[in-house]
Structures are given as structure tokens and as C-alpha cells.
Scaffold this motif. Structure first.
Motif, short mmCIF file in Angstrom:
data_model
loop_
_atom_site.label_atom_id
_atom_site.label_comp_id
_atom_site.label_asym_id
_atom_site.label_seq_id
_atom_site.Cartn_x
_atom_site.Cartn_y
_atom_site.Cartn_z
N SER A 96 0.83 -1.21 0.00
CA SER A 96 0.00 0.00 0.00
C SER A 96 0.86 1.25 0.00
O SER A 96 0.55 2.24 -0.68
N ILE A 115 -5.58 3.72 5.19
CA ILE A 115 -6.64 3.25 6.10
C ILE A 115 -7.29 1.99 5.54
O ILE A 115 -7.57 1.03 6.28
N SER A 116 -7.52 1.96 4.22
CA SER A 116 -8.11 0.77 3.59
C SER A 116 -7.21 -0.45 3.78
O SER A 116 -7.69 -1.55 4.07
N HIS A 117 -5.91 -0.24 3.65
CA HIS A 117 -4.97 -1.35 3.80
C HIS A 117 -4.87 -1.80 5.26
O HIS A 117 -4.66 -2.99 5.53
N MET A 118 -5.03 -0.87 6.19
CA MET A 118 -4.98 -1.24 7.61
C MET A 118 -6.25 -2.00 8.02
O MET A 118 -6.20 -2.90 8.87
N ARG A 119 -7.36 -1.67 7.40
CA ARG A 119 -8.62 -2.37 7.71
C ARG A 119 -8.65 -3.76 7.08
O ARG A 119 -9.22 -4.69 7.65
N GLU A 120 -8.08 -3.88 5.88
CA GLU A 120 -8.03 -5.17 5.20
C GLU A 120 -6.58 -5.45 4.78
O GLU A 120 -6.23 -5.35 3.60
N GLU A 127 -0.23 -4.16 8.78
CA GLU A 127 -0.85 -2.87 9.08
C GLU A 127 0.17 -1.73 9.06
O GLU A 127 -0.18 -0.57 8.79
N GLY A 140 0.27 0.01 5.79
CA GLY A 140 -0.82 0.97 5.65
C GLY A 140 -0.56 2.22 6.46
O GLY A 140 -0.89 3.34 6.03
#
Length: 297
Positions: free
Chosen positions: A32, A98-103, A187, A190
Motif C-alpha cells: 500500500s 486506512i483501507s490497507h490497515m482495515r483489510e 498494518e 498501511g
């Protein structure tokens, strides 16, 4: 101005060369932060093109619709650049992170990423040094922040900020990407994107602040107004300088309006001669003053 263009062209070449490689590396390794860095370089490339366009537009000669010239085109396009850095650079990187940390996705072998990052650091660092040398020539020994605040040419410090943010962003990505891979905490990759995005948002606010002030009609500094008033009041025909109004039309062109209280015994011809003399002295002393309008009180 030539030094500014040199730094812009060097930054443009650097960003154009590395933007594509960052995207390719990010796609191959599921990183990411590398995708965010690719976005960053793409936005920087577009920004340098816009600044070059603004510089070209600002040199158009005055006409009936723009009697004072097109100098403020540079300030407009600098403000557009600050918006792009905020929206396309900062906000998009934060969203990506944030998207990469969530998924989170496990990063593949980051060797390709490191090769790209090291090459990017060399290119961006070289561009940053060139921009830094150009800016140091214009600040004349002033402290960095004072030089930025007092500068009336956004192109002189914009590339410094962009390249400085790029170098800082690359260091952040390298550190967190390495930790993410070695500790198997995806994470962190991200988080690197989010930190790069926040860095770009900070830079965009500074550029927007300075460009907006100039676009809205920022005038000459108080100490310059004082020097002009002292020069005017040396003339034997002048009682007092009542007001000094000014605005920057471009980094090298100022429109100056003076309201002057002349001696009461002067006739029209003497006042006209005094106005001509004062206008000539101001233009000779302050080369950036191109237009002087004098109103007797």
C-alpha cells in the motif's frame, strides 16, 4: 527565475522517471505504501507541469483587459497545486493507507520495493539539493521560515517543499515497510501510507497559505513601506506621506499608490514636477516597483 525553472525541470524529470516504477513495484508486492508513493510522484509531476504553465502565463504582456499584466497567474496556479497536493496526494494516500490497515494483505518479497525506493531516494535527493541551492540564492541569509514568508515567488519554495516531503516520505516508507515485512505486521505498511498522506496535507496547507495571501493582493513588507516613506519625505516639497498602498502583481512587479501631503504654497506645476521626481526616485531605488500612482492630498 531561471534557477527556479531549473529546479522545476529537475523535479519533473525525477518524478516522471520514478512514478511508473513505484506503481509497478507496489502492484507486484501488494504494498500500500508503494502505491501511495506512486500517487505522490504522479501528483508532483502534474504540479511541476502546472507551475511551468503558470510561469509561462505570468509573462504575458499587459493588454486592455489586464492593464497590469498577467503576473498573478503564477499565484493562481500555485494555489491549484496546493489543492492537488491536499486532495490527490494527501487525502488519497490517507484513504489508501486506512483501507490497507482495515483489510491488510501480507507483503510479498519487498526486494523490488527497496530497489525502487533507493533509486527514488537518489533521484528525489538530487532534485531536492538542486532546489535547495536555488532557494538559498534567493533567501540572502534569512532564516528558512522568514524567507518563505517574505518570498513573493511560490515557484522558489514550492519545489523545495515538494522534494523535501518526497524524501521524508521515502524514508518513512522504507522504515515501516521493512518493519512490516520483518515483523509480519501488514498494518504497518498501511500506516506508512497514512503518515505520507499527513505529511502532504501539512505541506499543502503551507503552500495554500502563502499562495492565497499573494493571490488576494498581499502588499510590500512594513519595513519596505517605511523606507519608501523616508525616501518620499526627503523631498523638500513633501510635508508627510499620508498612506502607502501596494499589491504584488507578480514576484517582480509591484503596483504602488501613494497619498502625499505637499507644501501648501506649491502651485500645480511644482506639484507635477515633484510627483515626477518622486516617481523616478522610487523606481530607481526599488527595482520591483513598476507602477507608481501618486495622489496629492
Amino acid at each position: 527565475m531561471n534557477d527556479n525553472k531549473k529546479s522545476i525541470y529537475s523535479a519533473l524529470a525525477a518524478n516522471l522517471l520514478i512514478a511508473l516504477t513505484k506503481f509497478i513495484a507496489g502492484a507486484f508486492t501488494n504494498s500500500s505504501s508503494m502505491i501511495s508513493e506512486g500517487i505522490h510522484s504522479t501528483v508532483d509531476t502534474a504540479n511541476q507541469l502546472l507551475i511551468l504553465y503558470g510561469l509561462k502565463r505570468s509573462r504575458k504582456t499587459a493588454d486592455q483587459t489586464h492593464p497590469f499584466g498577467y503576473g498573478k497567474e503564477l499565484y493562481f496556479w500555485s494555489f491549484v497545486v496546493s489543492i492537488l497536493i491536499f486532495g490527490l496526494g494527501g487525502a488519497l494516500s490517507i484513504f489508501q493507507g486506512i483501507s490497507h490497515m482495515r483489510e491488510p494483505e501480507i507483503m510479498k518479497d519487498p526486494l523490488l520495493n527497496y530497489i525502487v525506493l533507493i533509486l527514488s531516494l537518489i533521484f528525489e535527493g538530487t532534485s531536492f539539493i538542486i532546489a535547495l541551492k536555488g532557494f538559498n540564492k534567493t533567501r540572502n541569509g534569512m532564516r528558512w521560515w522568514d524567507a518563505i514568508i517574505k518570498s513573493k515567488d511560490p515557484s522558489s519554495f514550492l519545489v523545495v517543499f515538494e522534494d523535501g516531503a518526497a524524501v521524508a516520505g521515502l524514508v518513512i516508507v522504507m522504515v515501516l515497510m521493512g518493519l512490516s515485512h520483518s515483523l509480519q505486521i501488514p498494518e504497518l505498511d498501511g500506516l506508512a501510507s497514512v503518515l505520507v498522506g499527513l505529511l502532504l496535507v501539512f505541506v499543502s496547507f503551507i503552500l495554500a497559505r502563502e499562495s492565497r495571501s499573494l493571490l488576494m493582493g498581499e502588499g510590500i513588507a512594513p519595513e519596505t513601506r517605511q523606507k519608501i516613506a523616508q525616501l518620499i519625505e526627503k523631498d523638500a516639497t513633501v510635508l508627510k506621506t499620508k498612506n502607502i498602498l501596494s499589491t504584488y502583481q507578480s514576484p517582480e512587479e509591484v503596483v504602488l499608490m501613494l497619498i502625499i501631503d505637499f507644501q501648501d504654497h506649491l502651485d500645480t506645476e511644482e506639484i507635477t514636477e515633484a510627483i515626477r521626481r518622486i516617481r523616478t526616485e522610487i523606481k530607481d531605488e526599488f527595482k520591483f516597483v513598476h507602477y507608481v500612482i501618486i495622489q496629492p492630498e
